[in-house]
Motif scaffolding. Structure first.
Motif, PDB file in Angstrom:
ATOM      1  N   THR A  47       7.134 -36.497  24.558  1.00 51.51           N
ATOM      2  CA  THR A  47       8.043 -37.239  23.680  1.00 51.51           C
ATOM      3  C   THR A  47       9.104 -36.311  23.117  1.00 51.51           C
ATOM      4  OG1 THR A  47       6.602 -36.884  21.772  1.00 51.51           O
ATOM      5  CG2 THR A  47       6.273 -38.922  23.005  1.00 51.51           C
ATOM      6  N   SER A  76      13.183 -37.923  17.778  1.00 56.85           N
ATOM      7  CA  SER A  76      13.090 -39.384  17.782  1.00 56.85           C
ATOM      8  C   SER A  76      11.703 -39.899  18.138  1.00 56.85           C
ATOM      9  CB  SER A  76      14.106 -39.969  18.761  1.00 56.85           C
ATOM     10  OG  SER A  76      13.747 -39.644  20.086  1.00 56.85           O
ATOM     11  N   SER A  88      10.603 -40.649  20.883  1.00 57.75           N
ATOM     12  CA  SER A  88      10.644 -41.591  21.998  1.00 57.75           C
ATOM     13  C   SER A  88      10.148 -40.895  23.267  1.00 57.75           C
ATOM     14  CB  SER A  88      12.060 -42.127  22.204  1.00 57.75           C
ATOM     15  OG  SER A  88      12.941 -41.074  22.499  1.00 57.75           O
ATOM     16  N   ASN A  91       6.967 -44.324  30.489  1.00 52.32           N
ATOM     17  CA  ASN A  91       6.396 -44.190  29.143  1.00 52.32           C
ATOM     18  C   ASN A  91       6.181 -42.736  28.730  1.00 52.32           C
ATOM     19  OD1 ASN A  91       6.217 -47.004  28.891  1.00 52.32           O
ATOM     20  ND2 ASN A  91       4.296 -47.001  30.020  1.00 52.32           N
TER      21      ASN A  91
END
Length: 79
Positions: free
Chosen positions: A30, A34, A36, A59
């Protein structure tokens, strides 16, 4: 009859001693700020003789198979 059991166990433990322990390594990559997921990150085991690597999915998840048990170093590359 006992002689055959002895030979079986001798064969079983001899082969187990020569096999190398392996493990699967999985995780998620990630972004630090952020949080994400990052798709397309290349993860490579730093052992050129093994040639083990993977790429994160949409993902940010990855899984490496047949990694030797113990301390390992990995390289993460993202363009």
């Amino acid at each position: 009859m006992h002689r055959y059991f002895f030979l079986f166990y001798l064969f079983l433990f001899t082969n187990a001693g020569f096999s190398q322990l392996k493990q699967n390594v999985r995780g998620k990559v990630t972004d630090k700020v952020s949080t994400s997921p990052l798709p397309g990150v290349n993860i490579i085991l730093n052992d050129p003789g093994l040639g083990i690597g993977a790429t994160t999915n949409a993902n940010g998840e990855f899984e490496l198979h047949d990694v030797p048990v113990g301390r390992n170093r990995f390289t993460f590359r993202f363009i």
